[in-house]
Design a protein around this motif. Structure first.
Motif, PDB file in Angstrom:
ATOM      1  N   ARG A   1      -8.185 -10.761  25.423  1.00 50.66           N
ATOM      2  CA  ARG A   1      -9.393 -11.785  25.724  1.00 50.66           C
ATOM      3  C   ARG A   1     -10.687 -11.353  24.971  1.00 50.66           C
ATOM      4  N   TYR A   2     -11.036  -9.940  24.990  1.00 51.39           N
ATOM      5  CA  TYR A   2     -11.850  -9.479  24.483  1.00 51.39           C
ATOM      6  C   TYR A   2     -12.047  -9.844  22.915  1.00 51.39           C
ATOM      7  N   LYS A   3     -10.830  -9.516  22.389  1.00 48.39           N
ATOM      8  CA  LYS A   3     -10.877  -9.837  20.656  1.00 48.39           C
ATOM      9  C   LYS A   3     -10.702 -11.604  20.574  1.00 48.39           C
ATOM     10  N   ALA A   4     -10.345 -12.226  21.374  1.00 52.09           N
ATOM     11  CA  ALA A   4     -10.326 -13.748  21.279  1.00 52.09           C
ATOM     12  C   ALA A   4     -11.758 -14.226  21.656  1.00 52.09           C
ATOM     13  N   PHE A   5     -12.333 -13.679  22.501  1.00 53.53           N
ATOM     14  CA  PHE A   5     -13.550 -14.688  22.973  1.00 53.53           C
ATOM     15  C   PHE A   5     -14.891 -13.745  22.800  1.00 53.53           C
ATOM     16  N   GLY A   6     -14.761 -12.516  22.407  1.00 56.88           N
ATOM     17  CA  GLY A   6     -15.763 -11.607  21.995  1.00 56.88           C
ATOM     18  C   GLY A   6     -16.584 -10.807  23.204  1.00 56.88           C
TER      19      GLY A   6
END
Length: 910
Positions: A36-41
C-alpha cells in the motif's frame, strides 16, 4: 487500497469500516503495508510546486515604476550623467532586494504543514491470529490506509482514523475546528450529515490527545486527510492584490505619461524656438530624468519600513512591507474567537450554590480573583457550602496547575482545560490541591464515560468512611441526589427543588456557560464495588459551576475602536452558536438586529444569497475552513478590504485569501504564521487596531511624498515651458546639470525623510479609504497646480530680473537656487494636507528638519565651492542675493499656510 473520499466513515460501524478498508482489528501484515505504501505513497503533505528564487526575483522587477526608473537610468547614461545613472540603478537594486527577501519567506507556508505531522506512530502489524498483538513503532510517513494505530494522552495523531475502541478519550482539535474545549470521542456510528467538529468517532491528523487512549483504523493519509485538504486549499488560493500595489501601478502609468509628454513638449517647443539641437537634446533628457521621480520607490520603502519598525514596538510583526499600508485600507476584520477575542483559558465565572449565585472574578489560569454574593465578598473559610464545593472541584480532578518558571505571573494547566478551570477556582480560595490530596488521598476512581456522563473519585478522610466525590452533567448528577448542601446544612432534595435547580442550570447554559454539577457522599470502603456496579445514589448536591473562555478586556475596547474607525468586525468560529453569540454580544460585535449564521446555514446558501446577508451578519458559528474561506470571499465581493485573523491550521486558507492575514504569535501554528502577512506577538486584538492606525499613517505619508514629488516636478516643468514659450531669450533658463542637481538635492534628500512624518492626531477618526481611491486625488491635483504656479512665477521673476543686468550665469544661478529653495519650503507644506506646520509641531519630524538643513548646505556648496561652480556653471551669490531668494521662495510656504488657515483648521503651536 486507497481511501474513498466520498465515504462517510463516521456514519459506518467499526466493523463496516474495517471491511471497506480490507483490514482487521489486528492490523496489516508488513508485506501488505509495504504494498500500500508503494501504491499510494508516504503519509505526508505534498510540498507543491514551489516558486524558484529567480521567479520571485522576476516578480519584483515587473512593477512598471521599476521599468520607468530603468528608462531613466538609460537616458542618464546616454547623456553622460553616469553618477545619476548609478544612483537610479542603486535605488532599483535596493528596492528589488528588499521585496525579494520579504516575499521569499511567504512561499514557505506549505512546508510548515509538514511540522504538524507526528514524528512516529504506534501500529499493530504482523499480529498472530491468536494470542496477544505486539505494537510496532514506525515513522508517521510509513502509516498507510488500513493500519491499526494506538494513541494515548500526549500523542499527536498521525492520520485521519475511525475509532474502534476508546477509553475516556479527549483531543484538542482547536487547530482544525476552532473549538476551545477538547473534543470528547466515542466509537459508535453517528448520523451522516455532520461537520468536522461533530465527528466524535473520528480522530484527525495533527490533533493532540489530551486524555485517554484509543485504537483506530486509518482511512486517510497525506493529502487525503483534513490537514491535507487545507494544504491543498492554501496552495491553490491566489493571494489578493493589495491596494498599495494597485495604486502604485496606477501612479506608475501616470508618471510615465507625464515624463513622456513633458519631455516631448520641451523638445518640440525648443526646436521651434531654434535652440541648438544637441544642447536641446541633452536639456530634454535631463528634464525627463527630473520628471521621473526615482526617489519614489525608496520613499515608499522607507515609509513602509518605518511603519514596520513602529508596529514591531507595538507587538505586530510584518512579514510583507506593503501589508502595512494595506492595513490602513481595511474595511472589514473577520476574526476567530478562541485565543483571539478570548483568552483561550477556560474560567469559572459563576457558581450556583442551592439557590445562591456566586460571582467569581479573575480571568484565565492565574489563581487570582474573589467570590462575591450579591456584590458582597464571600470567603470559603466562612461558608461551608462554598468550601465543600471547591474541595470537590479540586480533588475530583486530574488536572494540575503550574506556575511558569520564567514568569511568575504566567500559569499553565496540565490536563483538561475544564478541570483546570475548576482547579483555578479552588486556588482562588486558597485551596491547594497537593495539600488536599495529602489529607484526602485518592484510593479509587470512576473515569468519565460519555454514557454515564460523570466522573467520581474516592478519598480517605482519616475516619472509617470514604468520601466519594462526583462531577458531571447537571441532569445526571441531580438525578442521583437525594440531599442538598444548603448554606452548610444537609437538607432533603425534593423533585420540585430539583426542577428549580435544573432551570437555573439551563439559564447558565443560555449565557454560554459550560455547566458542571458537583456532589458528594460518604460511604464505607466495602461499599465501593457496589457504588461502581449499581451506580451512585443518595448523593448530596453542592452546586453548579459555570465556566467560559472569557473575552479579553482589551478586545472589547479594540472592537469599539474598529467601529469608530468605520471597520466592520465579524466573528467566525467553530464554537456553538449560543457560545459564539454570547461572547460576541459581550465584546460588542453582536448587536440586536444583526444576524448569526451557522456552518449548516452557509451550506444551504448560494454565493449570491450569502452576499445578500453578509453585511448584516456579525457572527458565524460552527464553521469549517471552507466556510471561513467563503466568508472572506463574500466580503471581498461586497467591496471590502478584508483582514482575517486566526491561530489554527483551519484559518490558513482564509488568511491567504484575505488582503491581510493576521496570525497569533503565541498560540498560532507554524502554518498560520507562514501564511499570514502580519503576526501579533502578544495575541492581542488591540494590536490590530494599532496596525490599522500605523497603516493609515503610512498611506498618508506615501501620499505626502507623492504630492511633494509631483508638485516639485510640476514646478520645474512649468518654469521651463513658460521660459521656452514666452521669454524672448536665446538661452535656456537652466543648464541640464543644474536640473539634475536640483533633482538630487531636493528629491533625493527631502522625500525620504518626509516619508517618516509622525501620525496626525485624528487619523483614527476618519472612515476607511475607498479601496478604489488612487494615491493622487483631486485635492492633490489642485494643490500641485497652486504650488507649481508659485514656483514658476517666483523663479522666473528672479531669473528675468538678473538677466536684464546681462549676466546669464548669475541669472541661471539665481534661478536654479530659487527653484531649489521653493522645493525645500514646499516640503514643509506637504507635511499635512489641512493643518499648519505649527499645529503639528515645526520640529516634530526631526529627520526632515535635518534633511532641510543638509539640502540648504548642499545648495550653498553648489554656489560657493570652485569645484561645484565649474561643474554646475554657477557663480558666487551675495548675502543680499540669498535674502532675495529666501523672500521669494518662502511665498509658497506662506501662501499654503494661508490656504490651510482659510479652511479654519489651523491652530498655531510650535
Amino acid at each position: 487500497m486507497a481511501s474513498d473520499a466520498n465515504n462517510n466513515w463516521h456514519a459506518l460501524s467499526a466493523d463496516r469500516v474495517l471491511q471497506k478498508l480490507d483490514s482487521t482489528t489486528r492490523g496489516l501484515s508488513t508485506e501488505e503495508a509495504a504494498r500500500r505504501y508503494k501504491a499510494f505513497g508516504p503519509n505526508e503533505l505534498e510540498e507543491g510546486e514551489k516558486l524558484s528564487k529567480l521567479d520571485i526575483l522576476i516578480e519584483q522587477v515587473k512593477n512598471p515604476l521599476i521599468a520607468v526608473l530603468g528608462l531613466a537610468a538609460v537616458i542618464s547614461f546616454m547623456a553622460d550623467k553616469f553618477i545619476d545613472a548609478a544612483v537610479i540603478l542603486a535605488v532599483i537594486l535596493i528596492n528589488t532586494l528588499l521585496g525579494f527577501f520579504k516575499e521569499y519567506s511567504a512561499e514557505e507556508a506549505i512546508l510548515a504543514l509538514r511540522s504538524q505531522a507526528s514524528a512516529e506512530a504506534r501500529v499493530l502489524r504482523d499480529c498472530p491470529e491468536t494470542g496477544t498483538c505486539q505494537e510496532m513503532r514506525i515513522k508517521s510517513q510509513e502509516v498507510v490506509v488500513g493500519d491499526i494505530i494506538l494513541v494515548e494522552a500526549g500523542a499527536k495523531v498521525p492520520a485521519d482514523s475511525r475509532i474502534i475502541e476508546q477509553a475516556n478519550l479527549e483531543l484538542d482539535e482547536s487547530m482544525l475546528t476552532g473549538e476551545s474545549v477538547p473534543a470528547r470521542k466515542m466509537a459508535e456510528a453517528l448520523q451522516e450529515d455532520l461537520i468536522t467538529a461533530e465527528m466524535d468517532n473520528i480522530i484527525f491528523a495533527g490533533t493532540v490527545v489530551t486524555q485517554g487512549r484509543c485504537k483506530a483504523v486509518v482511512f486517510a493519509t497525506g493529502m487525503d486527510t483534513e490537514m491535507g485538504k487545507i494544504a491543498h486549499q492554501i496552495a491553490r488560493t491566489e493571494k489578493a492584490k493589495t491596494p498599495l500595489k494597485r495604486r502604485t501601478l496606477d501612479l506608475s502609468k501616470k508618471l510615465m505619461i507625464l515624463a513622456l509628454v513633458a519631455s516631448s513638449l520641451t523638445l518640440v517647443v525648443g526646436f521651434w524656438r531654434g535652440f541648438e539641437l544637441i544642447e536641446l537634446f541633452l536639456f530634454t533628457l535631463a528634464m525627463a530624468v527630473s520628471a521621473i521621480p526615482e526617489g519614489l520607490p525608496a520613499a515608499i520603502t522607507v515609509a513602509l519600513a518605518v511603519g514596520v519598525s513602529r508596529m514591531a514596538s507595538r507587538h505586530a510583526i510584518i512579514r510583507k512591507l506593503d501589508a502595512v499600508e494595506t492595513l490602513g485600507s481595511i474595511t472589514a476584520v473577520c476574526t476567530d474567537k478562541t485565543g483571539t477575542l478570548t483568552t483561550n483559558q477556560m474560567t469559572v465565572q459563576k457558581l450556583f450554590l442551592a439557590g445562591r449565585i456566586v460571582d467569581v472574578s479573575g480571568v484565565g489560569f492565574q489563581p487570582k480573583g474573589d467570590f462575591e454574593l450579591d456584590g458582597v465578598p464571600l470567603k470559603a473559610s466562612e461558608d461551608k457550602s462554598l468550601s465543600m464545593f471547591l474541595k470537590i472541584a479540586s480533588l475530583c480532578n486530574d488536572a494540575s496547575l503550574k506556575s511558569h518558571k520564567e514568569e511568575e505571573d504566567r500559569w499553565e494547566i496540565l490536563g483538561d482545560p475544564t478541570e483546570g478551570a475548576l482547579l483555578v477556582a479552588a486556588a482562588k480560595a486558597g485551596l491547594d490541591k497537593s495539600e488536599l490530596e495529602e489529607s484526602h488521598p485518592r484510593v479509587d476512581e470512576i473515569p468519565f464515560d460519555p454514557k454515564n456522563r460523570y466522573m467520581s473519585t474516592f478519598h480517605r478522610t482519616g475516619s472509617a468512611e470514604l468520601l466519594a466525590l462526583l462531577k458531571g452533567a447537571p441532569e445526571t448528577i441531580l438525578d442521583m441526589c437525594s440531599y442538598v448542601l444548603d448554606r452548610g446544612e444537609v437538607k432533603e432534595l425534593d423533585q420540585k427543588r430539583k426542577e428549580e435547580f435544573l432551570k437555573a442550570s439551563s439559564q447558565m447554559a443560555a449565557e454560554a456557560l459550560r455547566v458542571l454539577a458537583l456532589a458528594y457522599v460518604t460511604i464505607k470502603p466495602e461499599e465501593v464495588d457496589e457504588f461502581k456496579n449499581k451506580g451512585p445514589a443518595n448523593l448530596i448536591f453542592t452546586g453548579f459551576s459555570g465556566m467560559i473562555d472569557p473575552p479579553r478586556p482589551e478586545a472589547i475596547r479594540s472592537v469599539h475602536l474598529c467601529k469608530r474607525a468605520g471597520i466592520k468586525v465579524t466573528m467566525a468560529t467553530g464554537d456553538h452558536k449560543i457560545t459564539a453569540q454570547a461572547i460576541a454580544r459581550d465584546i460588542g460585535i453582536y448587536e440586536e438586529g444583526s444576524k448569526v449564521l451557522t456552518g449548516s446555514d452557509l451550506d444551504d446558501l448560494s454565493d449570491e444569497e450569502l452576499d445578500g446577508l453578509i453585511q448584516d451578519t456579525s457572527v458565524f458559528a460552527r464553521v469549517s475552513p471552507k466556510h471561513k474561506h467563503r466568508i472572506v470571499q463574500s466580503l471581498q465581493r461586497k467591496g471590502h478590504i478584508v483582514a482575517m485573523t486566526g491561530d489554527g491550521v483551519n484559518d490558513a486558507p482564509a488568511l491567504k485569501a484575505a488582503e491581510i492575514g493576521i496570525a497569533m504569535g503565541i498560540t498560532g501554528t507554524d502554518v498560520t504564521k507562514e501564511t499570514a502577512d502580519m503576526i501579533l506577538t502578544d495575541d492581542n486584538f488591540q494590536s490590530i487596531v494599532n496596525a490599522v492606525e500605523e497603516g493609515r499613517v503610512i498611506f498618508e505619508n506615501i501620499r505626502k511624498t507623492v504630492k511633494y514629488l509631483i508638485s516639485t516636478n510640476a514646478g520645474e516643468i512649468l518654469t521651463i515651458l513658460v521660459a521656452l514659450v514666452f521669454m524672448a531669450i536665446n538661452v535656456l533658463i537652466f543648464t541640464p546639470v543644474q536640473i539634475l542637481w536640483v533633482n538630487l538635492v531636493t528629491d533625493g534628500l527631502l522625500v525620504v525623510n518626509l516619508a517618516m512624518e509622525p501620525k496626525e492626531e485624528d487619523v483614527m477618526d476618519q472612515p476607511p479609504r475607498n479601496p478604489k481611491e488612487n494615491i493622487i486625488n483631486m485635492d492633490i491635483v489642485k494643490n500641485v497646480l497652486f504650488v507649481a504656479a508659485f514656483m514658476a512665477a517666483g523663479t522666473l521673476l528672479v531669473f528675468t530680473r538678473e538677466l536684464n543686468g546681462g549676466d546669464i550665469h548669475r541669472a541661471q544661478t539665481l534661478g536654479f537656487t530659487t527653484l531649489a529653495m521653493f522645493q525645500i519650503f514646499n516640503a514643509l507644506n506637504c507635511r499635512s494636507e489641512d493643518k499648519s506646520v505649527f499645529k503639528i509641531g515645526l520640529f516634530s519630524n526631526k529627520y526632515l528638519i535635518g534633511a532641510i538643513v543638509a539640502s540648504i548646505a548642499l545648495q550653498l556648496m553648489a554656489t560657493t565651492l570652485p569645484f561645484f561652480q565649474m561643474a554646475l556653471g554657477t557663480v558666487a551669490l551675495s548675502l543680499y542675493d540669498w535674502a532675495i531668494i529666501f523672500a521669494v521662495s518662502s511665498t509658497v510656504f506662506i501662501a499654503d499656510e494661508l490656504r490651510k488657515l482659510i479652511k479654519g483648521k489651523s491652530l498655531i503651536r510650535i
